[in-house]
Write a protein that holds these residues in place. Structure first.
Motif, mmCIF file in Angstrom:
data_model
loop_
_atom_site.group_PDB
_atom_site.id
_atom_site.type_symbol
_atom_site.label_atom_id
_atom_site.label_comp_id
_atom_site.label_asym_id
_atom_site.label_seq_id
_atom_site.Cartn_x
_atom_site.Cartn_y
_atom_site.Cartn_z
ATOM 1 N N LEU A 20 -10.398 2.498 8.134
ATOM 2 C CA LEU A 20 -11.064 2.239 7.018
ATOM 3 C C LEU A 20 -12.358 1.218 7.266
ATOM 4 O O LEU A 20 -12.167 0.190 7.938
ATOM 5 N N GLU A 21 -13.350 1.512 6.835
ATOM 6 C CA GLU A 21 -14.485 0.408 6.927
ATOM 7 C C GLU A 21 -14.683 -0.181 5.747
ATOM 8 O O GLU A 21 -15.364 0.152 4.668
ATOM 9 N N LEU A 22 -13.882 -1.372 5.480
ATOM 10 C CA LEU A 22 -13.841 -1.978 4.311
ATOM 11 C C LEU A 22 -14.995 -3.372 4.343
ATOM 12 O O LEU A 22 -15.008 -3.866 5.606
ATOM 13 N N PRO A 23 -15.375 -3.679 3.484
ATOM 14 C CA PRO A 23 -16.074 -5.025 3.315
ATOM 15 C C PRO A 23 -15.401 -6.254 4.153
ATOM 16 O O PRO A 23 -13.953 -6.297 3.898
ATOM 17 N N ASP A 24 -16.037 -7.371 4.745
ATOM 18 C CA ASP A 24 -15.294 -8.056 5.433
ATOM 19 C C ASP A 24 -14.367 -8.980 4.590
ATOM 20 O O ASP A 24 -13.580 -9.662 5.046
ATOM 21 N N ASP A 25 -14.857 -9.323 3.144
ATOM 22 C CA ASP A 25 -14.045 -10.209 2.679
ATOM 23 C C ASP A 25 -12.735 -9.418 1.560
ATOM 24 O O ASP A 25 -12.334 -9.883 0.516
ATOM 25 N N VAL A 26 -12.530 -8.258 1.889
ATOM 26 C CA VAL A 26 -11.633 -7.206 1.303
ATOM 27 C C VAL A 26 -10.564 -6.945 2.486
ATOM 28 O O VAL A 26 -10.678 -6.122 3.083
ATOM 29 N N PRO A 27 -9.500 -7.674 2.398
ATOM 30 C CA PRO A 27 -8.377 -7.300 3.353
ATOM 31 C C PRO A 27 -7.675 -6.360 3.064
ATOM 32 O O PRO A 27 -7.520 -6.120 1.852
ATOM 33 N N LEU A 28 -7.071 -5.859 3.966
ATOM 34 C CA LEU A 28 -6.211 -4.557 3.906
ATOM 35 C C LEU A 28 -4.655 -4.920 4.257
ATOM 36 O O LEU A 28 -4.338 -5.465 5.079
ATOM 37 N N PHE A 29 -3.885 -4.562 3.148
ATOM 38 C CA PHE A 29 -2.349 -4.540 3.164
ATOM 39 C C PHE A 29 -1.825 -3.192 3.741
ATOM 40 O O PHE A 29 -2.414 -2.358 3.212
ATOM 41 N N THR A 30 -1.005 -3.160 4.654
ATOM 42 C CA THR A 30 -0.380 -1.912 4.931
ATOM 43 C C THR A 30 1.040 -2.087 5.138
ATOM 44 O O THR A 30 1.801 -2.920 5.562
ATOM 45 N N ASP A 31 1.656 -1.127 4.073
ATOM 46 C CA ASP A 31 3.158 -1.019 4.021
ATOM 47 C C ASP A 31 3.519 -0.070 5.405
ATOM 48 O O ASP A 31 3.369 1.042 5.149
ATOM 49 N N ALA A 32 4.059 -0.510 6.253
ATOM 50 C CA ALA A 32 4.536 -0.070 7.480
ATOM 51 C C ALA A 32 6.043 0.377 7.513
ATOM 52 O O ALA A 32 6.729 0.552 8.442
ATOM 53 N N CYS A 33 6.549 0.151 6.301
ATOM 54 C CA CYS A 33 8.223 0.399 6.184
ATOM 55 C C CYS A 33 8.579 1.622 6.724
ATOM 56 O O CYS A 33 9.513 1.640 7.270
ATOM 57 N N ALA A 34 7.875 2.885 6.698
ATOM 58 C CA ALA A 34 8.097 4.304 7.231
ATOM 59 C C ALA A 34 7.919 4.226 8.465
ATOM 60 O O ALA A 34 8.642 5.261 9.109
ATOM 61 N N SER A 35 7.301 3.578 9.036
ATOM 62 C CA SER A 35 6.872 3.931 10.421
ATOM 63 C C SER A 35 7.323 2.945 11.384
ATOM 64 O O SER A 35 7.254 2.902 12.727
ATOM 65 N N MET A 36 7.422 1.534 11.143
ATOM 66 C CA MET A 36 7.453 0.550 11.955
ATOM 67 C C MET A 36 8.632 0.904 13.097
ATOM 68 O O MET A 36 9.821 1.203 12.701
ATOM 69 N N GLY A 37 8.195 0.579 14.209
ATOM 70 C CA GLY A 37 8.955 0.804 15.381
ATOM 71 C C GLY A 37 8.924 2.320 16.056
ATOM 72 O O GLY A 37 8.814 2.428 17.168
ATOM 73 N N ARG A 38 8.715 3.083 14.878
ATOM 74 C CA ARG A 38 8.631 4.518 15.375
ATOM 75 C C ARG A 38 7.341 4.920 15.905
ATOM 76 O O ARG A 38 7.074 5.688 16.926
#
Lengths: 85, 375
Positions: free
Chosen positions: B163-181
């Protein structure tokens, strides 16, 4: 909203839980001629997704949603081919 | 110790996986060693603090982040709430959150509670339209973008790192389904994970906040070891979660390849052997262990019950199995059949024989339920 389509047959599935509205649709598809419209009236929120999905899986045409005379959600299908359930 | 109570038919790892063997020993040892308050300067306190610091370092190492970016929370849900709402609170642009229509309910509830939501649709296989997401991010008032690493119901992996987001718009990612895997993607300012989904104990979430992210605590603070956490740390559980995460990461190349192939078997056999079925989600770019399909004319609750009677534990996104009458918002957003739904997610020990046993049983179960309504 009110009925936006002239249908050949309207199925009253207002009080039926999922997946009964779609089962009724499959049962009664052959009651209308190819080219005619068939409507399912259902308050089950799953019907809004499942009727179009059924049409896609069964190669029938999903015409759209309108409302029955009493305002209940109604989903309109055109029978475009023979064969069904 | 008795053996794990899960049988080979427990095919619901995505809801909660049994404790990883690597976590069990660590947990038992830490129950005796890590009981004290890690803020205290006496011997027992120092011991608890050491274990907590070890857990943080091991978690950071397994995830490829800095230890001071790791916060342990009481659940994955809480990590999602803290991570997302903390970015909203830190935003200079506004309280708008642009998110995919297939985010976990934890994200949706957080947005409903403390932000303005702007939902972006997905394709039929559950992947968000990146262009729409970026357009939403540029709009005035958008403070944060939220996009899951992978979908918890259908397994589709999202293009989080691209994703190419504006510098001042942070991304939150819910990694619950994949974390570790799966390795974490790039590009996020905050992320969340849940230990019981990777074979750690329940009651441990992981919040990751990048060093340079503008994150402000959205909830009352506390005076714990970690300024982002509140409440007394569950040191033994956190340490066991870290041990499990390390083990899962170490074995994932082998486990993922095996599970990916087993899921391919399920996708192929279900499609071939069950009439009027729709296997959904991306067939390739997906979580290795998870597959979802829907069977026409089948009541979801009946399907779960009949499969359980035959020894198979599966989850379902159908309305008739949920506590509400509302079908899964994920299936709805994808426009796929919501009734007769099965989500199968493999355990690390699931074998080809287990998968075949399920595939052997399924057609008969579906046919029997359909026959009840004369179809």
């Amino acid at each position: 909203m009110s009925p936006a389509h002239e249908v050949a047959l309207e199925l009253d599935c207002r009080e039926m839980p999922c997946p009964m509205p779609v089962i009724e649709l499959a049962r009664h598809l052959a009651d209308v001629e190819v080219g005619e419209l068939l409507a399912v009236v259902a308050r089950d929120p799953a019907a809004a997704v499942d009727v179009p999905a059924w049409c896609r899986m069964k190669q029938q045409e999903y015409v759209g949603a309108d409302a029955a005379d009493d305002g209940a959600p109604r989903y309109v299908v055109r029978r475009v081919r023979v064969g069904s359930s | 110790m008795t053996a794990a109570s899960t049988g080979p038919g427990d095919l619901d790892a995505a809801s909660s996986a049994p404790l990883h063997p690597a976590a069990r020993e660590v947990l038992l040892a830490a129950l005796d060693r890590g009981y004290a308050d890690p803020r205290r300067l006496h011997r027992a306190g120092r011991e608890a603090r050491l274990l907590l610091d070890n857990a943080r370092e091991a978690t950071a190492d397994a995830l490829g982040v800095r230890p001071d970016e790791v916060t342990f929370t009481p659940s994955g849900t809480h990590a999602v709430h803290l991570g997302l709402l903390g970015l909203v609170r830190g935003s200079r642009r506004g309280d708008g959150v642009v998110h995919s229509a297939v985010e976990h309910s934890a994200v949706r509830h957080a947005v409903a509670w403390g932000a303005r939501g702007d939902e972006v649709g997905v394709t039929g296989d559950g992947r968000v339209d990146a262009g729409d997401l970026v357009r939403g991010a540029i709009a005035p008032g958008t403070g944060v973008v939220a996009l899951q690493t992978a979908n918890h119901e259908v397994g589709t992996v999202q293009d989080v790192g691209d994703l190419e987001l504006p510098d001042d718009v942070p991304l939150f990612t819910d990694a619950c389904a994949s974390m570790g895997r799966l390795p974490l993607p790039d590009g996020w300012a905050a992320a969340a994970g849940s230990a019981h989904k990777w074979g750690g104990p329940a009651g441990v979430g992981v919040l990751l906040v990048r060093k340079r992210a503008r994150w402000r605590n959205p909830f009352p603070g506390d005076d714990r070891v970690d300024e982002r956490s509140t409440g007394f740390e569950n040191v033994p559980a956190v340490l066991a979660a870290a041990a499990s995460l390390q083990a899962v990461v170490a074995e994932r190349d082998e486990v993922n390849a095996r599970q990916h192939e087993l899921v391919d078997v399920v996708r192929r056999r279900v499609t071939a052997e069950v009439p009027d079925v729709e296997v959904v989600g991306d067939p390739d770019r997906r979580l290795p262990h998870l597959v979802t399909f829907s069977c026409l004319y089948v009541d979801g609750e009946a399907l779960v019950t009949e499969l359980d009677r035959r020894g198979f534990g599966i989850a379902s996104g159908s309305a008739c199995t949920a506590s509400t009458l509302i079908p899964s918002h994920v299936l709805e957003a994808m426009g796929v059949l919501t009734h007769g739904n099965v989500r199968l997610s493999l355990q690390r020990g699931t074998t080809r024989a287990d998968v075949d046993a399920f595939c052997d049983a399924l057609p008969g179960v579906v046919a029997e339920i359909r026959s009840r309504v004369g179809l």
